[in-house]
Design an enzyme around this catalytic site. Sequence first.
Site, PDB file in Angstrom:
ATOM      1  CE1 TYR A  64      -8.225  -4.172  -4.520  1.00 20.27           C
ATOM      2  CE2 TYR A  64      -6.121  -5.258  -4.185  1.00 20.27           C
ATOM      3  CZ  TYR A  64      -7.485  -5.196  -3.975  1.00 20.27           C
ATOM      4  OH  TYR A  64      -8.107  -6.168  -3.238  1.00 20.27           O
TER       5      TYR A  64
ATOM      6  CG  ASP B 179     -11.350 -14.254   6.323  1.00 23.20           C
ATOM      7  OD1 ASP B 179     -10.367 -14.977   6.087  1.00 23.20           O
ATOM      8  OD2 ASP B 179     -11.676 -13.290   5.598  1.00 23.20           O
TER       9      ASP B 179
END
Length: 430
Positions: free
Chosen positions: A19, A248
């Site tokens: 990022y 998840d």
Amino acid sequence: MTHWQSLLQFDQEHIWHPYAKMPADTPAIGVAKTQGSIITLSDGKELVDGMSSWWAALHGYNHPAIQKAMIDQIETMPHIMFGGLTHEPAIELAKRLIKLTPPPLQKVFFTDSGSVAMEVAIKMAIQYWISLEQPQKNKLLALKNGYHGDTFATMSICDPDNGMHRLFNSTLPQHFFAPAPQKGFDIDSDNQDIAEFKTLLEKHHTEIAAVTLEPIVQGAGGMRFYRPDYLRQVRELCDEFNVLLIADEIATGFGRTGKLFACDWANISPDIMALGKTLTGGNITLAATLATEKISDTISQGQPGLLMHGPTFMANPLACRAASSNIDVLLASPWQENIQRIESHFLNTFHSLKSLPGVADTRVLGAIGVIELERNDLGETIQHLAVQNGVWIRPFGKLIYTMPAYNIPADQLKQLTEGLKTAITQALQR
């Protein structure tokens, strides 16, 4: 120019960090070594690690038992292909995972990162319905404010509007999104969120292969906590409408919320579970996707009868040994007491921040502490100020959060929270 100055200049010009721009606006901070919950920088400055390496180093760094297991393994067999071959580290780790996860999860597929574990989970779910000659069930139902990874299939089930990957929306597979669960672990809910979730299932269940969610804690999509009863009702609705449930647990697995797995808060079992991050205690990359026997049998008896996935470094022996040792260290430790200790400390120390102008909310669950700001442009400033105060954190947007190692000493935990509070206060007063 010193040795480290030369290294950091090269890094800034040539190495693309997550990022980040190229070249980076600000250089990455050089790290010379780690020990426990302490990061020693290239200039000798020590920081208390509030991130546990993106939530993975649950015992801190350089745990002697895990290091010994890895040294022993690297001297014997650091890697071997898993196609047609097997080895003791993979078998021993699979035994542990089957024993610890909810009982219906009996089949283990090893991968090398959390995103790939979720890719495999998605592939399992879709191939399951293809094997049942229902190929039209190829969509997913995800939750807004969710996050499941940076690869293309996982990007498609991250929050489509406010998530990190919305610029790819025109090229991603299109799925269905339910409203995010109402925020709050202990709230007395009106179940409007479940009602809207049910409406989507009623309308589209013939197209939906699976529901994908992060149980109890929505992580990088908002650091939101939600009630166990929502998760329980989702499980019931998946059964009612003949849709698989993928949990998840990459960020929540192995104790972070106060239960060994976040699904345990609702006493439910998913059809497929993805694990990663803490699996090796943050020592080396490894992930796993677990599934029920029903799913494995259906895929194996369909066409072509094979699960169509095979990472090159699948079930790496070195990583498997690290993971087994990590699990053994966790289970032998007072991890529940440590999580409670951290939770109590966060509750006591972060509560006062709620009264600060510019703070929208503070919330705590297990070893997770979150300060949500009203502005989303102060993260870099707060990170810089935190480093000055001897603390390492990695904010994103308006969310300032910490997820330290479970065994962080009391004095370092206090330094972490005081440094974080000071950094936030200083940033808001500028």
